[in-house]
Design a protein around this motif. Structure first.
Motif, PDB file in Angstrom:
ATOM      1  N   CYS A 178      87.583 -29.092  49.624  1.00  0.00           N
ATOM      2  CA  CYS A 178      86.872 -29.048  48.333  1.00  0.00           C
ATOM      3  C   CYS A 178      85.786 -30.134  48.321  1.00  0.00           C
ATOM      4  CB  CYS A 178      87.823 -29.283  47.167  1.00  0.00           C
ATOM      5  SG  CYS A 178      89.256 -28.190  47.101  1.00  0.00           S
ATOM      6  N   CYS A 200      81.863 -29.709  49.137  1.00  0.00           N
ATOM      7  CA  CYS A 200      80.823 -29.404  48.142  1.00  0.00           C
ATOM      8  C   CYS A 200      80.920 -30.309  46.905  1.00  0.00           C
ATOM      9  CB  CYS A 200      80.927 -27.957  47.681  1.00  0.00           C
ATOM     10  SG  CYS A 200      80.559 -26.744  48.957  1.00  0.00           S
ATOM     11  N   HIS A 201      82.171 -30.608  46.461  1.00  0.00           N
ATOM     12  CA  HIS A 201      82.324 -31.368  45.216  1.00  0.00           C
ATOM     13  C   HIS A 201      82.332 -32.882  45.452  1.00  0.00           C
ATOM     14  CE1 HIS A 201      82.790 -27.819  42.732  1.00  0.00           C
ATOM     15  NE2 HIS A 201      83.748 -27.360  43.507  1.00  0.00           N
ATOM     16  N   ASN A 203      76.255 -28.073  47.435  1.00  0.00           N
ATOM     17  CA  ASN A 203      76.843 -26.904  48.070  1.00  0.00           C
ATOM     18  C   ASN A 203      76.579 -26.931  49.580  1.00  0.00           C
ATOM     19  OD1 ASN A 203      77.408 -24.233  48.993  1.00  0.00           O
ATOM     20  ND2 ASN A 203      77.271 -23.532  46.873  1.00  0.00           N
ATOM     21  N   ILE A 221      75.436 -29.421  42.582  1.00  0.00           N
ATOM     22  CA  ILE A 221      76.529 -28.932  41.730  1.00  0.00           C
ATOM     23  C   ILE A 221      76.867 -30.032  40.723  1.00  0.00           C
ATOM     24  CG2 ILE A 221      78.904 -28.065  41.687  1.00  0.00           C
ATOM     25  CD1 ILE A 221      78.619 -27.386  44.671  1.00  0.00           C
ATOM     26  N   ARG A 277      83.933 -28.832  31.820  1.00  0.00           N
ATOM     27  CA  ARG A 277      84.645 -28.285  32.981  1.00  0.00           C
ATOM     28  C   ARG A 277      85.983 -27.668  32.591  1.00  0.00           C
ATOM     29  NH1 ARG A 277      81.606 -26.771  36.842  1.00  0.00           N
ATOM     30  NH2 ARG A 277      80.640 -28.349  38.150  1.00  0.00           N
ATOM     31  N   TYR A 278      86.324 -26.561  33.235  1.00  0.00           N
ATOM     32  CA  TYR A 278      87.639 -25.907  33.113  1.00  0.00           C
ATOM     33  C   TYR A 278      87.968 -25.523  31.673  1.00  0.00           C
ATOM     34  CZ  TYR A 278      87.302 -28.799  37.227  1.00  0.00           C
ATOM     35  OH  TYR A 278      86.807 -29.435  38.329  1.00  0.00           O
ATOM     36  N   VAL A 283      86.639 -20.269  35.422  1.00  0.00           N
ATOM     37  CA  VAL A 283      87.673 -20.982  36.174  1.00  0.00           C
ATOM     38  C   VAL A 283      88.341 -20.034  37.176  1.00  0.00           C
ATOM     39  CG1 VAL A 283      89.906 -22.142  35.947  1.00  0.00           C
ATOM     40  CG2 VAL A 283      88.071 -22.689  34.362  1.00  0.00           C
ATOM     41  N   HIS A 315      85.926 -19.069  40.106  1.00  0.00           N
ATOM     42  CA  HIS A 315      85.656 -20.103  41.104  1.00  0.00           C
ATOM     43  C   HIS A 315      86.887 -20.496  41.902  1.00  0.00           C
ATOM     44  CE1 HIS A 315      81.451 -20.588  40.534  1.00  0.00           C
ATOM     45  NE2 HIS A 315      81.609 -20.609  39.217  1.00  0.00           N
ATOM     46  N   ARG A 369      87.157 -17.741  44.539  1.00  0.00           N
ATOM     47  CA  ARG A 369      86.096 -17.801  45.546  1.00  0.00           C
ATOM     48  C   ARG A 369      86.182 -19.089  46.385  1.00  0.00           C
ATOM     49  NH1 ARG A 369      80.196 -19.323  43.854  1.00  0.00           N
ATOM     50  NH2 ARG A 369      81.346 -21.285  43.974  1.00  0.00           N
ATOM     51  N   ASP A 370      86.325 -20.235  45.730  1.00  0.00           N
ATOM     52  CA  ASP A 370      86.293 -21.517  46.441  1.00  0.00           C
ATOM     53  C   ASP A 370      87.557 -21.729  47.276  1.00  0.00           C
ATOM     54  OD1 ASP A 370      83.870 -21.824  45.233  1.00  0.00           O
ATOM     55  OD2 ASP A 370      84.493 -23.400  43.842  1.00  0.00           O
ATOM     56  N   VAL A 395      87.698 -22.392  51.308  1.00  0.00           N
ATOM     57  CA  VAL A 395      88.239 -23.633  51.882  1.00  0.00           C
ATOM     58  C   VAL A 395      89.562 -23.401  52.605  1.00  0.00           C
ATOM     59  CG1 VAL A 395      89.181 -25.911  51.285  1.00  0.00           C
ATOM     60  CG2 VAL A 395      87.072 -25.107  50.209  1.00  0.00           C
ATOM     61  N   TYR A 431      95.189 -29.019  40.310  1.00  0.00           N
ATOM     62  CA  TYR A 431      93.775 -29.385  40.505  1.00  0.00           C
ATOM     63  C   TYR A 431      93.134 -29.794  39.181  1.00  0.00           C
ATOM     64  CZ  TYR A 431      88.834 -28.733  41.846  1.00  0.00           C
ATOM     65  OH  TYR A 431      87.493 -28.899  42.063  1.00  0.00           O
TER      66      TYR A 431
HETATM   67  C1  HEC Z   1      80.791 -23.995  49.069  1.00  0.00           C
HETATM   68  C2  HEC Z   1      80.858 -25.099  48.111  1.00  0.00           C
HETATM   69  C3  HEC Z   1      82.131 -25.292  47.322  1.00  0.00           C
HETATM   70  C4  HEC Z   1      83.374 -25.639  47.796  1.00  0.00           C
HETATM   71  C5  HEC Z   1      83.782 -25.927  49.227  1.00  0.00           C
HETATM   72  C6  HEC Z   1      84.234 -25.724  46.639  1.00  0.00           C
HETATM   73  N1  HEC Z   1      83.526 -25.423  45.505  1.00  0.00           N
HETATM   74 FE1  HEC Z   1      84.250 -25.304  43.625  1.00  0.00          FE
HETATM   75  N2  HEC Z   1      82.402 -24.823  42.911  1.00  0.00           N
HETATM   76  C7  HEC Z   1      81.273 -24.661  43.691  1.00  0.00           C
HETATM   77  C8  HEC Z   1      80.166 -24.215  42.859  1.00  0.00           C
HETATM   78  C9  HEC Z   1      78.745 -23.908  43.345  1.00  0.00           C
HETATM   79  C10 HEC Z   1      80.689 -24.100  41.559  1.00  0.00           C
HETATM   80  C11 HEC Z   1      79.956 -23.559  40.342  1.00  0.00           C
HETATM   81  C12 HEC Z   1      78.856 -24.389  39.891  1.00  0.00           C
HETATM   82  C13 HEC Z   1      79.272 -25.284  38.799  1.00  0.00           C
HETATM   83  O1  HEC Z   1      80.256 -24.984  38.122  1.00  0.00           O
HETATM   84  O2  HEC Z   1      78.593 -26.302  38.600  1.00  0.00           O
HETATM   85  C14 HEC Z   1      82.089 -24.502  41.622  1.00  0.00           C
HETATM   86  C15 HEC Z   1      82.943 -24.522  40.550  1.00  0.00           C
HETATM   87  C16 HEC Z   1      84.315 -24.666  40.649  1.00  0.00           C
HETATM   88  C17 HEC Z   1      85.247 -24.454  39.569  1.00  0.00           C
HETATM   89  C18 HEC Z   1      84.887 -24.043  38.146  1.00  0.00           C
HETATM   90  C19 HEC Z   1      84.618 -25.274  37.323  1.00  0.00           C
HETATM   91  C20 HEC Z   1      84.471 -24.994  35.862  1.00  0.00           C
HETATM   92  O3  HEC Z   1      83.541 -25.534  35.288  1.00  0.00           O
HETATM   93  O4  HEC Z   1      85.279 -24.287  35.282  1.00  0.00           O
HETATM   94  C21 HEC Z   1      86.492 -24.678  40.061  1.00  0.00           C
HETATM   95  C22 HEC Z   1      87.813 -24.531  39.339  1.00  0.00           C
HETATM   96  C23 HEC Z   1      86.342 -25.042  41.456  1.00  0.00           C
HETATM   97  N3  HEC Z   1      85.003 -25.034  41.776  1.00  0.00           N
HETATM   98  C24 HEC Z   1      87.397 -25.369  42.285  1.00  0.00           C
HETATM   99  C25 HEC Z   1      87.269 -25.665  43.635  1.00  0.00           C
HETATM  100  C26 HEC Z   1      88.390 -25.974  44.495  1.00  0.00           C
HETATM  101  C27 HEC Z   1      89.839 -26.007  44.074  1.00  0.00           C
HETATM  102  C28 HEC Z   1      87.881 -26.184  45.734  1.00  0.00           C
HETATM  103  C29 HEC Z   1      88.639 -26.504  47.000  1.00  0.00           C
HETATM  104  C30 HEC Z   1      89.801 -25.646  47.317  1.00  0.00           C
HETATM  105  C31 HEC Z   1      86.449 -25.983  45.642  1.00  0.00           C
HETATM  106  N4  HEC Z   1      86.112 -25.706  44.340  1.00  0.00           N
HETATM  107  C32 HEC Z   1      85.566 -26.060  46.707  1.00  0.00           C
HETATM  108  C33 HEC Z   1      81.179 -24.868  45.037  1.00  0.00           C
HETATM  109  C34 HEC Z   1      82.235 -25.181  45.875  1.00  0.00           C
END
Ligand code: HEC
Length: 142
Positions: free
Chosen positions: A72, A75-76, A86, A93, A104-105, A111, A114, A117-118, A122, A135
């Protein structure tokens, strides 16, 4: 403009962000309650979410998903209070930590989308309700 009018404007300006914060926290709590219900259904021994487990999930180098995103953190960033980037697109981000980003969340659809997808990117699979709750609990303390 009178002093009275000015003070009304000042009070309104102060009250609005406080209301927004309260609404955000209530929405986040409702999402956590939903995940807790699912976690309990999956494992009757479930008691509570853990910020410590959430942090481990966040920082772990999984190596089971996309090679560009082993964690995670990819990107974060290591400090979720900072602006992320990203690793796939280079786009910035907003911070993942609730202290830096109180909205957030708070939106279920965002929620869910993401996490699905995320976590796939990962870990190579979706996160469980337990992992999702852990988380968010970690991010609430950040
Ligand atoms: C490829 C880059 C990338 C990775 C790696 C990544 N994220 Fe994200 N994540 C993003 C992006 C882009 C957003 C949406 C943009 C934003 O909300 O600012 C996001 C948003 C989120 C959100 C939504 C937040 C909300 O505002 O509700 C969650 C939950 C989240 N990520 C969880 C995770 C977790 C858990 C992991 C690791 C397992 C992870 N992310 C890894 C790019 C990533």
């Amino acid at each position: 403009m009178t002093i009275r009018a000015l003070s009304i404007i000042a009070c309104t300006a102060l009250a609005l962000p406080l209301t927004a914060l309260a609404a955000g926290a209530a929405d986040r709590d409702a999402i956590l309650v939903g995940y807790a219900r699912q976690a309990k259904a999956a494992d009757s021994g479930f008691t509570t979410f853990s910020a410590q487990r959430g942090e481990a999930l966040y920082r772990n180098q999984w190596g089971s998903g996309d090679v560009r995103t082993p964690s995670c953190v990819s990107c974060h960033t290591a400090d979720p209070r900072q602006i992320g980037r990203n690793a796939k697109t280079g786009r910035l981000i907003e911070p993942a930590a609730v202290s830096s980003n109180p909205q957030r969340y708070t939106d279920t659809a965002t929620v869910d989308k993401h996490f699905a997808r995320d976590c796939k990117s990962v870990i190579g699979r979706d996160c469980t309700p337990l992992e999702r709750g852990d988380y968010i609990t970690f991010m609430q303390g950040q």
